[in-house]
Each structure stands twice: as structure tokens, then as C-alpha cells.
Motif scaffolding. Structure first.
Motif, PDB file in Angstrom:
ATOM      1  N   SER A  62       0.836  -1.208   0.000  1.00 50.67           N
ATOM      2  CA  SER A  62       0.000   0.000   0.000  1.00 50.67           C
ATOM      3  C   SER A  62       0.870   1.258   0.000  1.00 50.67           C
ATOM      4  O   SER A  62       1.933   1.312   0.619  1.00 50.67           O
ATOM      5  N   ILE A  63       0.402   2.249  -0.722  1.00 46.84           N
ATOM      6  CA  ILE A  63       1.079   3.551  -0.789  1.00 46.84           C
ATOM      7  C   ILE A  63       0.109   4.592  -0.242  1.00 46.84           C
ATOM      8  O   ILE A  63      -0.888   4.913  -0.894  1.00 46.84           O
ATOM      9  N   PRO A  64       0.362   5.119   0.951  1.00 47.48           N
ATOM     10  CA  PRO A  64      -0.574   6.087   1.532  1.00 47.48           C
ATOM     11  C   PRO A  64      -0.431   7.478   0.923  1.00 47.48           C
ATOM     12  O   PRO A  64       0.629   7.827   0.374  1.00 47.48           O
ATOM     13  N   MET A  65      -1.481   8.253   1.039  1.00 42.69           N
ATOM     14  CA  MET A  65      -1.443   9.638   0.556  1.00 42.69           C
ATOM     15  C   MET A  65      -0.339  10.425   1.257  1.00 42.69           C
ATOM     16  O   MET A  65       0.257  11.338   0.673  1.00 42.69           O
ATOM     17  N   ALA A  66      -0.048  10.065   2.508  1.00 43.77           N
ATOM     18  CA  ALA A  66       1.007  10.752   3.246  1.00 43.77           C
ATOM     19  C   ALA A  66       2.347  10.658   2.514  1.00 43.77           C
ATOM     20  O   ALA A  66       3.135  11.609   2.498  1.00 43.77           O
ATOM     21  N   HIS A  67       2.610   9.516   1.886  1.00 36.48           N
ATOM     22  CA  HIS A  67       3.855   9.332   1.134  1.00 36.48           C
ATOM     23  C   HIS A  67       3.873  10.220  -0.110  1.00 36.48           C
ATOM     24  O   HIS A  67       4.914  10.799  -0.469  1.00 36.48           O
ATOM     25  N   VAL A  68       2.751  10.360  -0.750  1.00 34.25           N
ATOM     26  CA  VAL A  68       2.661  11.235  -1.925  1.00 34.25           C
ATOM     27  C   VAL A  68       2.903  12.686  -1.497  1.00 34.25           C
ATOM     28  O   VAL A  68       3.606  13.453  -2.178  1.00 34.25           O
ATOM     29  N   LEU A  69       2.338  13.053  -0.349  1.00 33.02           N
ATOM     30  CA  LEU A  69       2.562  14.396   0.204  1.00 33.02           C
ATOM     31  C   LEU A  69       4.048  14.620   0.454  1.00 33.02           C
ATOM     32  O   LEU A  69       4.607  15.681   0.110  1.00 33.02           O
ATOM     33  N   GLU A  70       4.699  13.638   1.035  1.00 31.78           N
ATOM     34  CA  GLU A  70       6.141  13.722   1.307  1.00 31.78           C
ATOM     35  C   GLU A  70       6.935  13.962   0.026  1.00 31.78           C
ATOM     36  O   GLU A  70       7.758  14.891  -0.052  1.00 31.78           O
ATOM     37  N   LEU A  71       6.679  13.134  -0.991  1.00 32.70           N
ATOM     38  CA  LEU A  71       7.420  13.249  -2.251  1.00 32.70           C
ATOM     39  C   LEU A  71       7.147  14.575  -2.944  1.00 32.70           C
ATOM     40  O   LEU A  71       8.051  15.184  -3.534  1.00 32.70           O
ATOM     41  N   ALA A  72       5.910  15.038  -2.858  1.00 32.56           N
ATOM     42  CA  ALA A  72       5.558  16.304  -3.504  1.00 32.56           C
ATOM     43  C   ALA A  72       6.248  17.476  -2.817  1.00 32.56           C
ATOM     44  O   ALA A  72       6.779  18.377  -3.478  1.00 32.56           O
ATOM     45  N   ALA A  73       6.249  17.472  -1.474  1.00 28.94           N
ATOM     46  CA  ALA A  73       6.875  18.568  -0.725  1.00 28.94           C
ATOM     47  C   ALA A  73       8.377  18.619  -0.997  1.00 28.94           C
ATOM     48  O   ALA A  73       8.962  19.705  -1.141  1.00 28.94           O
ATOM     49  N   LEU A  74       9.018  17.448  -1.077  1.00 32.47           N
ATOM     50  CA  LEU A  74      10.454  17.419  -1.371  1.00 32.47           C
ATOM     51  C   LEU A  74      10.710  17.813  -2.825  1.00 32.47           C
ATOM     52  O   LEU A  74      11.587  18.632  -3.118  1.00 32.47           O
ATOM     53  N   THR A  85      17.321  16.636  -0.287  1.00 31.46           N
ATOM     54  CA  THR A  85      17.334  15.262  -0.791  1.00 31.46           C
ATOM     55  C   THR A  85      16.633  14.268   0.128  1.00 31.46           C
ATOM     56  O   THR A  85      16.282  13.180  -0.308  1.00 31.46           O
ATOM     57  N   PHE A  86      16.420  14.619   1.399  1.00 33.57           N
ATOM     58  CA  PHE A  86      15.941  13.631   2.376  1.00 33.57           C
ATOM     59  C   PHE A  86      14.458  13.808   2.689  1.00 33.57           C
ATOM     60  O   PHE A  86      13.986  14.928   2.894  1.00 33.57           O
ATOM     61  N   SER A  87      13.737  12.687   2.750  1.00 27.54           N
ATOM     62  CA  SER A  87      12.346  12.710   3.219  1.00 27.54           C
ATOM     63  C   SER A  87      11.977  11.302   3.663  1.00 27.54           C
ATOM     64  O   SER A  87      12.617  10.315   3.277  1.00 27.54           O
ATOM     65  N   ARG A  88      10.933  11.226   4.493  1.00 26.68           N
ATOM     66  CA  ARG A  88      10.512   9.911   4.981  1.00 26.68           C
ATOM     67  C   ARG A  88       9.066   9.971   5.447  1.00 26.68           C
ATOM     68  O   ARG A  88       8.619  10.981   5.996  1.00 26.68           O
ATOM     69  N   THR A  89       8.345   8.863   5.245  1.00 27.27           N
ATOM     70  CA  THR A  89       7.003   8.691   5.785  1.00 27.27           C
ATOM     71  C   THR A  89       6.981   7.407   6.605  1.00 27.27           C
ATOM     72  O   THR A  89       7.407   6.351   6.109  1.00 27.27           O
ATOM     73  N   THR A  90       6.510   7.501   7.847  1.00 26.30           N
ATOM     74  CA  THR A  90       6.505   6.352   8.750  1.00 26.30           C
ATOM     75  C   THR A  90       5.122   6.193   9.364  1.00 26.30           C
ATOM     76  O   THR A  90       4.578   7.155   9.926  1.00 26.30           O
ATOM     77  N   PRO A  91       4.536   5.005   9.306  1.00 29.61           N
ATOM     78  CA  PRO A  91       3.238   4.792   9.965  1.00 29.61           C
ATOM     79  C   PRO A  91       3.397   4.796  11.485  1.00 29.61           C
ATOM     80  O   PRO A  91       4.421   4.374  12.015  1.00 29.61           O
ATOM     81  N   LEU A  93       1.404   3.917  15.436  1.00 32.01           N
ATOM     82  CA  LEU A  93       0.571   2.850  15.978  1.00 32.01           C
ATOM     83  C   LEU A  93      -0.911   3.143  15.796  1.00 32.01           C
ATOM     84  O   LEU A  93      -1.748   2.246  15.912  1.00 32.01           O
ATOM     85  N   GLU A  94      -1.240   4.416  15.538  1.00 34.12           N
ATOM     86  CA  GLU A  94      -2.629   4.779  15.293  1.00 34.12           C
ATOM     87  C   GLU A  94      -2.995   4.449  13.849  1.00 34.12           C
ATOM     88  O   GLU A  94      -2.219   4.719  12.928  1.00 34.12           O
ATOM     89  N   ALA A  95      -4.151   3.901  13.652  1.00 32.14           N
ATOM     90  CA  ALA A  95      -4.591   3.523  12.310  1.00 32.14           C
ATOM     91  C   ALA A  95      -4.686   4.750  11.410  1.00 32.14           C
ATOM     92  O   ALA A  95      -5.228   5.794  11.812  1.00 32.14           O
ATOM     93  N   ASN A  96      -4.134   4.641  10.216  1.00 28.98           N
ATOM     94  CA  ASN A  96      -4.234   5.672   9.167  1.00 28.98           C
ATOM     95  C   ASN A  96      -3.497   6.965   9.516  1.00 28.98           C
ATOM     96  O   ASN A  96      -3.749   8.001   8.901  1.00 28.98           O
ATOM     97  N   VAL A  97      -2.611   6.916  10.512  1.00 28.80           N
ATOM     98  CA  VAL A  97      -1.874   8.110  10.929  1.00 28.80           C
ATOM     99  C   VAL A  97      -0.385   7.887  10.657  1.00 28.80           C
ATOM    100  O   VAL A  97       0.171   6.840  11.004  1.00 28.80           O
ATOM    101  N   TYR A  98       0.254   8.902  10.051  1.00 27.78           N
ATOM    102  CA  TYR A  98       1.647   8.776   9.620  1.00 27.78           C
ATOM    103  C   TYR A  98       2.443  10.000  10.084  1.00 27.78           C
ATOM    104  O   TYR A  98       1.897  11.097  10.268  1.00 27.78           O
ATOM    105  N   GLN A  99       3.733   9.771  10.263  1.00 22.96           N
ATOM    106  CA  GLN A  99       4.655  10.891  10.465  1.00 22.96           C
ATOM    107  C   GLN A  99       5.380  11.138   9.143  1.00 22.96           C
ATOM    108  O   GLN A  99       5.953  10.209   8.560  1.00 22.96           O
ATOM    109  N   VAL A 100       5.348  12.390   8.702  1.00 24.44           N
ATOM    110  CA  VAL A 100       5.994  12.772   7.445  1.00 24.44           C
ATOM    111  C   VAL A 100       7.105  13.764   7.753  1.00 24.44           C
ATOM    112  O   VAL A 100       6.880  14.764   8.445  1.00 24.44           O
ATOM    113  N   VAL A 101       8.291  13.474   7.251  1.00 22.46           N
ATOM    114  CA  VAL A 101       9.451  14.330   7.485  1.00 22.46           C
ATOM    115  C   VAL A 101      10.058  14.693   6.134  1.00 22.46           C
ATOM    116  O   VAL A 101      10.326  13.810   5.318  1.00 22.46           O
TER     117      VAL A 101
END
Length: 856
Positions: A62-74, A85-91, A93-101
Motif C-alpha cells: 500500500s502507498i498512503p497519501m502521506a507518502h505522496v505528500l512527502e514526495l511532492a513537498a520534497l 534530498t531527504f524525506s521519509r514517511t513512517t506509519p 501505531l494509530e490507524a491511518n496516521v503517519y509521520q511525514v518528514v
């Protein structure tokens, strides 16, 4: 998709060494797998073709929208020219919640990129338009507005290349290099050693000419004028042609040269008055316009400046030719580009008129048409490097001119036919001396090679071998941080240094409190590092600050990790296990200087394992020198600190230093085990910093458990023959350590006063009284002044639950109010008893206890 808790990580952090924007992204069920949304990726790529390939972020495809947001912002930042050059998306423990850096080079640009990335994602979902060109233009314009210009940027780049830390003091060009007492400051191309008087002289062109003439430097004749008639009178006295310019102008603003008629002079006078009231008329010196850059006592660069011009093609008008030239991507509207757009203003029109042209004239093919007579880059001129052509006499005159005015960095304007010969031989002269000169023409000339002027300026600020750094000690862990910070600071102070210290009690510089409260975050650390009196910094580095903003420094000389325990705010900010907490705590270890040292607790596996992440050396400490980690490290000839025969021993190879615990008051002769641990960590840190052992011994012998040295850290009082101990312990690991310490102290009866911090997990609060219930005869519970998000009575109820199976506690009391609880506990004390008071309001509680002790 909802984006919340957007934070700027302004230093090394949990994710990387880069500055980054971090956010919490909540996706809908559909958005957790955008690869199943028909046509979504194609719509994203149609709007932003340069976006990177999508990659799964979890254990499935699965590819979450959060990952697309990450790639777009970078990607948007990268396409706008930002070096990211650096970015990351990490799920989480909460369902459907991600940390985007997402990395940023300029904070405001990173934040805007995140907003625009959200718009892009939503437009792809809704199949609506997204204006990529507009988005990139916004980012480019903002980046140009907020980033350092080329002059200041070149100095910063040179500092970074030498490992010198820097920070911007303002949104403009004022920059601080280095830390504490080793710091230096610049404002664009002007350094802190330059006096205000020298700058004032340079701004007064007439005064500058007088000083230069007195030193034998050839300068053009001229004088200030009061009005237009006086200007014409001065021109006649001097002899035409003349130059009219503001007396304290810069960047060529309001300057008109080669004036030959009264009509031209009137226009020139009006143009000059638009910028300043004080106008100067001086003799026009024909020849080429050169800028010589002096840094310190050396000429480091020189350029010939040519006026802005266009070359006819027999087709286009002069207006159109100017527009074509201004389309050169090297030309911008400010100073952030190597060239500036040509100004097509009244001065340009007047210059055209002297050549027989107007704006709509069409020059023949190959005809050169000047748009100005002066050659400043800020008005559209160009530059050719001539550094290697400068005659030694001319270079010497330029250095003399800078010294006469008193400028450390100086732009000397010379007019002559050739820079290859002395000025006197060709009737040339120095027409201006400029403070804070622009460096663009030397960094990236229109023709010729760029010069390392930034390096020259940094070399003036910092001599070879200097990097502007002071010793930085970062301390983290679950327990013992504040005492260790205070003890290391005390050792450095005893060594004769002015120490800046931050901890949960406040900010201290040279022993003076400059801020109070919990100051264990990056903001307080920066205030210490930027203080000009500080020779060394000892910084308590709490987990919250690292998560919230990253570290306040790029690297430290010593990183101390005391321990990692389960009671340290687990469950907050998605740090839910001890292993995850250890990863967070080791951030300071990962950012130890290659020549620095990590001081690690060998008895704590989570801490000992951090050694592999340290770029520098490692000193292990624990009481047992036979511990496997210690034995292995010793066998490899590495440094360790342990306890043997009643002494703290520092050992490396055949080298060994011993200090009796009886000479270290804070340990009560070794009876307080956790203080022995704190002492070992502090000794290791002082050893790593190169302190001499005489200072270390003297510092340890003069540091005690009183509330002046370590407020709320096992502070002991005598009251009616009983022992009263005040401590700020507030997690299960601290309870274990305190119980171990008080059990080593004789007492006929033991009581404890305790509350609980509401921002701990339920099990952590309960566990505290479970531990205390096995060691104390009476427990007095009170409620903290601040419940940290809990309802009234909730914390006391959890503490009460922890006492349910207590084997020793026979009596428990619940009190509203900390001070009342202290009074009741102390009132019950009898000779030979012991009372442990776990304080909440540290300073106030200690003062209350001291007052009661004083009255008996």
C-alpha cells in the motif's frame, strides 16, 4: 487527508542530521492505499511530472497519501532550486496516521512546499487544475527573499567548509559564527571588529577623500554643494566634465558621471537628491572603473566594472534589447543573483540622449549603446576579474586606503586606464572607499574566474586552527541528568571556565541564573551557546526538545547517556517502547564530533549499544569493572570508569587515576549508589574534555548534596534528630534508585511524601507506589499543582492502587496541597527516623523545608 502538528526541526534530530519539516498526517481509509485509486498516480504526474516514484511505506504494497505528500513537498523544493534530498514517511501505531518528514534548506520555503503539496494531492484527488508554474514561482521568490545573498552566503559557505558553526541573527545578513566566547559576527561583508567610526568615515565621501589625500593617495578634486546653483559653480571651479553623487550613497544610486553641460548637471543633481540631501560634485576621471577588495592587510580580488549596455541588431529597439538582456537567468532584481537587471530609468534615458538615442531607437547591428556612465553591478553593470593584473603599487595604495579609513573589509573604487601601472603614471585615482562592499563581482564575475573572497574573510575572523567552537557537553537519560549536568558544570567552573548550563531548573551562565523553569530544550541551549561570556556549555538534553525541534547544535564534544528507563514519558509523541526511547536518546551520541567522546553506562544494554553509532571515541562507566562490556573495552585499551576499593577509578591501558569516594561528599562515602553513577559519568566527561586530575579532584570534593549545587537531587536536612531528604524523582527507575539509597541509611522508621506526574502512563504512576510500599512504613499522597492533562483525583487514585499490595506500608494519608503534606510528614518525625519528600515545586518546596528546619 489532515495535516497537523507541523514542526520545524532546526537541528540534528531523530530522523536525520538535516533540518526538516515534520508533520502528523491522518489519511482516510481510501487514502491509505492510493495505488488502488483509479488514475490517481497518473493525475499526480500530469500535474507534477518530476515527482519521484511512489514507494510502499509499510509491510504491504500500500502507498498512503502521506507518502505522496512527502514526495511532492520534497520534489517541489528541489524543482525550485533548493538543495534538498531527504524525506521519509513512517506509519504510527494509530490507524491511518503517519509521520511525514521532509528536509528543507530554508524553513519558510519548506513550510510553503508542504502547503502546496497538499494542494497538489487534493487537486489530483478532485481532478482539478494545479498551477505548477505558479507554485514553483512562489517557492523560488520566497527562497530568494529569505536565503542569504551571494556575498554573505559565500562567507557562510567558507565557514561551513572549515567546520565553523553559524546561525542567522536576523532575517537579513547579520550572521554569528562560532559559539560562546569564541563567536564572531558579520553584517554582510562587514565584521564585528570594524568600528562605527570607520563606517561613518566611509559613508562620508568628502571626509574619506581628505584622509586619503593626506596619506598621499591620489583622489579627484571636488566639494559638497548646497543647491543646484552651487553645484554648477563647483563644476565650473573644478572644470568640466564632473561627477554628481550623494555624499553618503552606495551601490551607485544617484550617481551620474561625465557631465559636460548645465542641463545634464541639473538632471544629475535631481537624481542624486532622490537618495540623499548632501550632494557632492567632483572632477570626472576618465578611464576604466575598477573595484579592489581589501580584506585585512591584503588585496584579495579585483574586477573591472563595465557600464550596462546593449548591442544593436538592426531590428529591435533599445527598450526591447534591454528586455532581452534582462531575461538572462543570471540577472535578478536584488543581490541574490550574480548580475542585476539593467535599470531603464531617467539616468539611462539621459545617458542615451548624450549618444543621440531615445528608448525607441533601433541601433545598427553591432553598435554598442551604454545605458549608464557608471559601472555599478547594482544598476546592471558587468564585471571582469583582473586580480592577477593589479600592479603591486596599486595594491599597496588600496590597502593603505582601507587602513586610513579603518575598515577591515573594504571595497576601493579606482578609475584609471590600466590597473597594470601605478596610478600616478596615468593620472588615475581612488574615487571611493566602501564599507560592507558587495562581493558578487568577485565571486561570479561576468568574465574571468571567481575568487575565494569568503575564505579570505573567514581567515581574517578565525586564524588557522580556530573553528569558533567551545566545548559542548550534552547529557541525556531517564534519571541523573540534572545532577550530572550540575556536577560537570561544577568541575569545569573549578577548572577556571565560565560555564553555561541548562537543566530542568533553569539556565545558568557563570553561576548566575538567567532563566528559570524547565530549560532542558533547544531554545535554552541556544541561549547559552550564543552568550558571549560562555567558555563551555553543559546542556541537559531532554527527549521532548529533541522531538519538538531537534538539537541546538550541529555536534557536541561529549555526549553523556546516564540510563534509559521505561518511566520516561513513554506513550507520548509516538515513543511507546524503551527501544524507541533509546533510539531517540542516542541522537546526541550520533552527533558527537569525530574527535569527541560518548560517555555511556555499560550496565544498561540500551545505552551500551549506542557505542556503535558514535563517530568519536567511547568511555564506558559502571561500578563493576568486570562487567562484560567494561572488560572487553578495557582489553582493547579503551577508557573506562569504575569503582574499586572504595575509589572511583579512571583507567585506560596502563594509565590509572583513583579518587576515594570518601572525598566525594555527594556520594555519602559511596552509600548513595545513583550518585556514584552520576559521579562516574561526570568524571568521564571531564576526562574526555582534557581537564587535569587536580581540578577534577578539587571539584568533586567541593560538590555536595545541598540545594545550591543540586536542587531537588537528594538534598539532605536534619530535623529534630531525623533525616529529611528532598528529591525530584518522578518515575519507577528513580524510585528504585532512591529506595536503594535510603535502605543504606539507618532509620528506625521511614516515611515518604509523593505525588505523581500526570503525563506518565497509568502503569508508571502505579509502579512508583508499588516500589515505595515495599520500603516505607508510611506513605503520604498529595496532588501536584499541575495535573498535566489528568482530572483532579485521578493521579492519587492510581498511586493508591499501587499501594494496594504493599508489604511494608501500614499507613497512608491523602492530602490536598504539597506544602501541607510536607508539614504533616515533618511534624510526625522523631529522632532517628527518615522522611523522603518527593517534591513537585522544587524551589518552593525546598524553601519551605529549609524554613521549617530553621525554626525547629
Amino acid at each position: 487527508m489532515e495535516v497537523t502538528r507541523v514542526r520545524a526541526l532546526r537541528g540534528p534530530n531523530l530522523w536525520s542530521h538535516h533540518t526538516a519539516i515534520q508533520s502528523i498526517v491522518t489519511c482516510s481509509a481510501e487514502e491509505t492505499c492510493v495505488n488502488k485509486i483509479d488514475g490517481f498516480e497518473a493525475r499526480v504526474r500530469a500535474r507534477f511530472p518530476e515527482i519521484s516514484p511512489f514507494q510502499p511505506t509499510g509491510h504491504d504494497d500500500s502507498i498512503p497519501m502521506a507518502h505522496v505528500l512527502e514526495l511532492a513537498a520534497l520534489g517541489l523544493q528541489a524543482q525550485a532550486g533548493c538543495p534538498v534530498t531527504f524525506s521519509r514517511t513512517t506509519p504510527t501505531l494509530e490507524a491511518n496516521v503517519y509521520q511525514v518528514v521532509v528536509e528543507y534548506s530554508e524553513e519558510d520555503v519548506g513550510l510553503l512546499a508542504l502547503e502546496l503539496a497538499q494542494v497538489l494531492c487534493q487537486s489530483a484527488m478532485d481532478n482539478t487544475a494545479f498551477d505548477l508554474a505558479s507554485a514553483l514561482a512562489q517557492l523560488k521568490d520566497l527562497d530568494e527573499d529569505v536565503r542569504l545573498g551571494p556575498s554573505t552566503g559565500s562567507i557562510v559557505d567558507a565557514a561551513v567548509a572549515r567546520g565553523i558553526p553559524y546561525s542567522r541573527m536576523t532575517e537579513g545578513s547579520m550572521v554569528r559564527f562560532g559559539w560562546g566566547s569564541k563567536q564572531r559576527r558579520i553584517q554582510a561583508a562587514e565584521i564585528d571588529a570594524t568600528s562605527a567610526i570607520a563606517e561613518a568615515i566611509a559613508q562620508d565621501k568628502q571626509l574619506t577623500k581628505k584622509l586619503l589625500a593626506a596619506a598621499g593617495v591620489p583622489v579627484p578634486g571636488g566639494r559638497p554643494v548646497t543647491d543646484l546653483e552651487d553645484a554648477w559653480k563647483a563644476a565650473c571651479e573644478i572644470g568640466l566634465p564632473v561627477v554628481v553623487k550623494p555624499n553618503d550613497g552606495n551601490q551607485g544610486k544617484g550617481v551620474t558621471v561625465n557631465i559636460t553641460t548645465k542641463e545634464q548637471l541639473a538632471k544629475a543633481y535631481a537624481a542624486a537628491c532622490e537618495f540623499r540631501d548632501d550632494i557632492l560634485v567632483e572632477r570626472y576621471m576618465p578611464g576604466n572603473d575598477f573595484r579592489l577588495l581589501v580584506v585585512g592587510d591584503k588585496l584579495v580580488a579585483a574586477a573591472r566594472r563595465d557600464p550596462p549596455k546593449v548591442v544593436g541588431d538592426g531590428v529591435h529597439t533599445i527598450t526591447q534589447l534591454v528586455e532581452q538582456v534582462n531575461q538572462d537567468p543570471r540577472r535578478g532584481s536584488g543581490h541574490s543573483t550574480s548580475l542585476t537587471k539593467i535599470r531603464f530609468d531617467d539616468i539611462a534615458l539621459a545617458c542615451l540622449a548624450t549618444q543621440g538615442f531615445d528608448a525607441e531607437a533601433i541601433p545598427v547591428k553591432g553598435q554598442r549603446v551604454n545605458l549608464r556612465n557608471n559601472a555599478n553591478l547594482s544598476t546592471g553593470g558587468s564585471a571582469t576579474d583582473v586580480t592577477d593584473d593589479v600592479h603591486p603599487d596599486v595594491a599597496a595604495r588600496a590597502v593603505a586606503a582601507a587602513h586610513m579609513v579603518g575598515l577591515d573589509i573594504c571595497g576601493v573604487d579606482v578609475v584609471c586606464d590600466s590597473i597594470l601601472r601605478p596610478l600616478e603614471e596615468q593620472g588615475g585615482g581612488m574615487v571611493e572607499v566602501n564599507a560592507a562592499p558587495g562581493l558578487r563581482m568577485h565571486l561570479a564575475p561576468s568574465f574571468g574566474k571567481g575568487r575565494a573572497v569568503g575564505e579570505a574573510i573567514i581567515s581574517t575572523l578565525f586564524k588557522p586552527g580556530q573553528n569558533g567552537r567551545i566545548p559542548i557537553v550534552a547529557v541525556t537519560g531517564t534519571n541523573g541528568k540534572t545532577t550530572t549536568v550540575r556536577l560537570i558544570s561544577h568541575l569545569l567552573t573549578h577548572h577556571g571556565m565560565c560555564v553555561g548550563m541548562t537543566n530542568t531548573d533553569g539556565v545558568y551562565v557563570g553561576g548566575t541564573v538567567i532563566d528559570t523553569g524547565d530549560c532542558s530544550g533547544p531554545k535554552s541551549a541556544r541561549s547559552v551557546l550564543l552568550h558571549p561570556d560562555v567558555d563551555a556549555a553543559v546542556l541537559e538534553t531532554a527527549r521532548g526538545g529533541v522531538l519538538r525541534e531537534g538539537l541546538a547544535f550541529d555536534r557536541c564534544d561529549v555526549a553523556v547517556v546516564t540510563n534509559v528507563g521505561a518511566g520516561d514519558h513513554l506513550g507520548l509523541n509516538y515513543i511507546t517502547t524503551v527501544d524507541e526511547l533509546a533510539v531517540l536518546k542516542r541522537v546526541i551520541v550520533q552527533n558527537v564530533s569525530p574527535k569527541g567522546t560518548a560517555v555511556l553506562n555499560a550496565a544498561d544494554p540500551n545505552v551500551a549499544s549506542m557505542a556503535s553509532k558514535c563517530k568519536g571515541s567511547v568511555i564506558f562507566f559502571t561500578a563493576d569493572k568486570l562487567h562484560p562490556v567494561m572488560a572487553t573495552h578495557r582489553a582493547q585499551g579503551q577508557a573506562v570508569v569504575y569503582v574499586e576499593n572504595g575509589c572511583v577509578v579512571a583507567s585506560r591501558g596502563d594509565l590509572q587515576h583513583s579518587i576515594p569516594l570518601s572525598d566525594i561528599p555527594v556520594t555519602l562515602g559511596g552509600a548513595i549508589g545513583f550518585q556514584v553513577d552520576n559521579v562516574m559519568a561526570s568524571v568521564a566527561a571531564a576526562w574526555a574534555l582534557g581537564l587535569d586530575w587536580r581540578s577534577i579532584r578539587g571539584g568533586l570534593s567541593s560538590f555536595s548534596n545541598d540545594d545550591n549545587n543540586a536542587a531537588g537531587r537528594f538534598n539532605m536536612f536534619k530535623y529534630r534528630g531525623a533525616t529529611v531528604i528532598a528529591d525530584y524523582g518522578h518515575n519507577p527507575d528513580a524510585m528504585h534508585a532512591l529506595v536503594q539509597a535510603v535502605e543504606a541509611m539507618p532509620a528506625s522508621r521511614r516515611s515518604v511524601v509523593i505525588s505523581g506526574a500526570g503525563d506518565r502512563r497509568d502503569q508508571d504512576i502505579r509502579q512508583q507506589t508499588e516500589i515505595l510500599g515495599e520500603a516505607f512504613d508510611e506513605v503520604i499522597l498529595f496532588e501536584d499543582q499541575c495535573q498535566r492533562g489528568r482530572k483532579d483525583g485521578e493521579v492519587i487514585a492510581l498511586l493508591r492502587e499501587g499501594l494496594a499490595k504493599a508489604s511494608r506500608t501500614k499507613s497512608s494519608t491523602e492530602i490536598q496541597g504539597e506544602f501541607l503534606a510536607i508539614d504533616i510528614a515533618m511534624e510526625k518525625l522523631k529522632d532517628g527516623e527518615l522522611c523522603l519528600i518527593l517534591v513537585d515545586q522544587v524551589q518552593e518546596a525546598l524553601a519551605h523545608i529549609a524554613a521549617r528546619v530553621a525554626t525547629g
